[in-house]
Design a protein around this motif. Sequence first.
Motif, short mmCIF file in Angstrom:
data_model
loop_
_atom_site.label_atom_id
_atom_site.label_comp_id
_atom_site.label_asym_id
_atom_site.label_seq_id
_atom_site.Cartn_x
_atom_site.Cartn_y
_atom_site.Cartn_z
N TYR A 33 0.82 -1.21 0.00
CA TYR A 33 0.00 0.00 0.00
C TYR A 33 0.86 1.27 0.00
O TYR A 33 0.50 2.27 -0.63
CB TYR A 33 -0.94 0.00 1.20
CG TYR A 33 -2.14 -0.90 0.99
CD1 TYR A 33 -3.09 -0.60 0.01
CD2 TYR A 33 -2.33 -2.04 1.75
CE1 TYR A 33 -4.19 -1.43 -0.20
CE2 TYR A 33 -3.43 -2.87 1.56
CZ TYR A 33 -4.34 -2.56 0.58
OH TYR A 33 -5.43 -3.38 0.37
N SER A 34 1.98 1.25 0.72
CA SER A 34 2.86 2.43 0.67
C SER A 34 3.44 2.59 -0.73
O SER A 34 3.57 3.71 -1.23
CB SER A 34 3.97 2.30 1.71
OG SER A 34 4.74 1.13 1.51
N ILE A 94 4.74 5.24 -5.61
CA ILE A 94 5.45 5.05 -6.86
C ILE A 94 5.36 6.26 -7.79
O ILE A 94 6.38 6.67 -8.37
CB ILE A 94 4.98 3.76 -7.56
CG1 ILE A 94 5.64 2.54 -6.90
CG2 ILE A 94 5.32 3.77 -9.05
CD1 ILE A 94 5.24 1.21 -7.48
N PRO A 95 4.20 6.89 -7.98
CA PRO A 95 4.19 8.09 -8.84
C PRO A 95 5.12 9.19 -8.32
O PRO A 95 5.79 9.86 -9.12
CB PRO A 95 2.72 8.54 -8.79
CG PRO A 95 1.96 7.29 -8.45
CD PRO A 95 2.83 6.53 -7.52
N PHE A 96 5.19 9.34 -7.00
CA PHE A 96 6.08 10.35 -6.43
C PHE A 96 7.54 9.93 -6.54
O PHE A 96 8.42 10.78 -6.74
CB PHE A 96 5.70 10.61 -4.96
CG PHE A 96 4.39 11.31 -4.78
CD1 PHE A 96 4.30 12.69 -4.91
CD2 PHE A 96 3.24 10.59 -4.50
CE1 PHE A 96 3.09 13.34 -4.75
CE2 PHE A 96 2.02 11.22 -4.34
CZ PHE A 96 1.94 12.60 -4.47
N TRP A 149 6.03 8.40 3.48
CA TRP A 149 5.54 7.07 3.14
C TRP A 149 6.56 6.29 2.30
O TRP A 149 6.59 5.05 2.35
CB TRP A 149 4.20 7.16 2.40
CG TRP A 149 3.07 7.29 3.36
CD1 TRP A 149 2.40 8.42 3.69
CD2 TRP A 149 2.48 6.24 4.14
NE1 TRP A 149 1.43 8.15 4.63
CE2 TRP A 149 1.46 6.81 4.92
CE3 TRP A 149 2.72 4.87 4.25
CZ2 TRP A 149 0.68 6.07 5.79
CZ3 TRP A 149 1.94 4.13 5.12
CH2 TRP A 149 0.94 4.72 5.88
N ILE A 150 7.41 7.00 1.57
CA ILE A 150 8.49 6.31 0.85
C ILE A 150 9.46 5.69 1.87
O ILE A 150 9.99 4.59 1.66
CB ILE A 150 9.23 7.27 -0.09
CG1 ILE A 150 8.29 7.73 -1.21
CG2 ILE A 150 10.45 6.59 -0.71
CD1 ILE A 150 8.88 8.82 -2.10
N SER A 165 9.98 -1.32 5.05
CA SER A 165 9.25 -2.59 4.91
C SER A 165 9.85 -3.44 3.80
O SER A 165 9.89 -4.67 3.89
CB SER A 165 7.77 -2.31 4.64
OG SER A 165 7.59 -1.52 3.46
N GLY A 166 10.37 -2.78 2.75
CA GLY A 166 11.03 -3.52 1.68
C GLY A 166 12.29 -4.21 2.16
O GLY A 166 12.58 -5.35 1.76
N LEU A 167 13.05 -3.55 3.02
CA LEU A 167 14.25 -4.17 3.57
C LEU A 167 13.89 -5.38 4.44
O LEU A 167 14.62 -6.38 4.47
CB LEU A 167 15.05 -3.15 4.39
CG LEU A 167 15.81 -2.10 3.60
CD1 LEU A 167 16.41 -1.05 4.53
CD2 LEU A 167 16.92 -2.74 2.76
#
Length: 471
Positions: free
Chosen positions: A31-32, A37-39, A164-165, A171-173
């Motif tokens: 969700y983040s 992604i556009p930003f 949020w990035i 969370s990706g890590l």
Amino acid sequence: MTDPVSLAGNESESLRRRWPSRRTVWRWHFYSGLLCIPFVLWLSLTGTIYLFKPQIDAWLDRGYDNLQVSGSPASVSAQIGAALAAVPHGTLDAYELPVDAHSAVRVLVNQGQELFRVHVHPQTLKVLGVVNDEGRFSNVILHLHGELMLGDGGSITVELAASWIIVMLISGLFLWWPRNAGIGGILYPRLNGGRRVFWRDLHAVTGFHVSMFALFLLVSGLPWTKSWGNLLKQARQLSSETTVHQDWPTGSGNAGTARADDDGTTINEHAGHGMAMADTLTAAIDYRVIDRMVITVGALGLPPPVRIAPPSANAPQWTARSDTQNRPRRSNLVLDADTGEVLSRTDFPARPLIDRIVGYGVAAHEGQLFGWFNQALGVFTTSGLILVSISAVVMWWRRRTIGTLGAPVAQESTRFAIGFFVLMTLLGTVLPLLGLSMITVWLVERLILRRIAPVREFLGLPSVAEGQQAT
């Protein structure tokens, strides 16, 4: 004697309570990412362009350099007079020292709330060009990058997206963290596992390699934002007995001028602000005094651009400033109007600690702290973020179920995530906009989205009853 199986089960249960399941973090990441992604693409593209501001400015101004100058230049006061004559009702904001004898003189002139850059031939006094400073390509890119050309509202939007990035990267890590002994898919993408594995590895591995650099760029940009930057300044003011001045603007005031206050720190980096006293003093100012100041300031060898500014409401004396993007090399001077001598000088090491930390961060953020390698590192980071975003979209499109958003389905057995909750609470406290948005999202999901069956199924949310069982 304790049963080993029971002990292992208790440890496993304890671990689940301290840290969320992989799917829980995956949902946060999904969700983040959907929001960001556009930003990420926008900030990466505009940021990459701005990394090369010195080269772009030099190329755009090439017509004002390498001029034919056959004799001695005109006096500085005469050059300023020619520039002021080119802008009706204009007042001097700053005089920029020419880089060499064959370069046009740059004079910054205020006209109401606008700032114009006037290019004057140093010998003939011919006006070669009058450019609205806000319309310069590098300033347009700066405003697109920092505020989406929407002023303070855009700055707040960018700050929220950046927050949020950060969640997306953390969370990706967590999802990247190795679960087996192999390094394939961890340090390099596997090429023999099919398309699904390739895109997953490309996303995860690239994200790992750029995440720390990306986090630095995000954190170093926060002091410039409208909300967080103002909170930082207010916090500093609470601990200071004097008025806090800082060497960077917050919100939409990102275009630079040379005006400085009496301790050598910038009080204004946005055209047309604080000019009331400057306007009233213009008629009384004898610009011939700047002829002496140019000799004094030029001999110091300050890194360009170097600008000399007349007195104003906030700076009652003449000032000079090196406005180089490599901020640790900046210096601010207060000048004597009668002799042109330096009354005081403030170099970067003399600034407060927080100003130095931000200065180093901004210089690295803009790619100017350690030369071409800084720019190359910035391009590596932004290119990696673009690749991560593209691979994320590809994976989402390939995996999604038709008729749904494609989010990981919430599991009923997911335990209350103490560790992740604490981490997000800390982030939400340090980044208030993020904290408020997380609370808002949680309330909207719990009170509205979960209660509307079609929306709940589209988003992959649990029902109200299922959510209560999960917690």
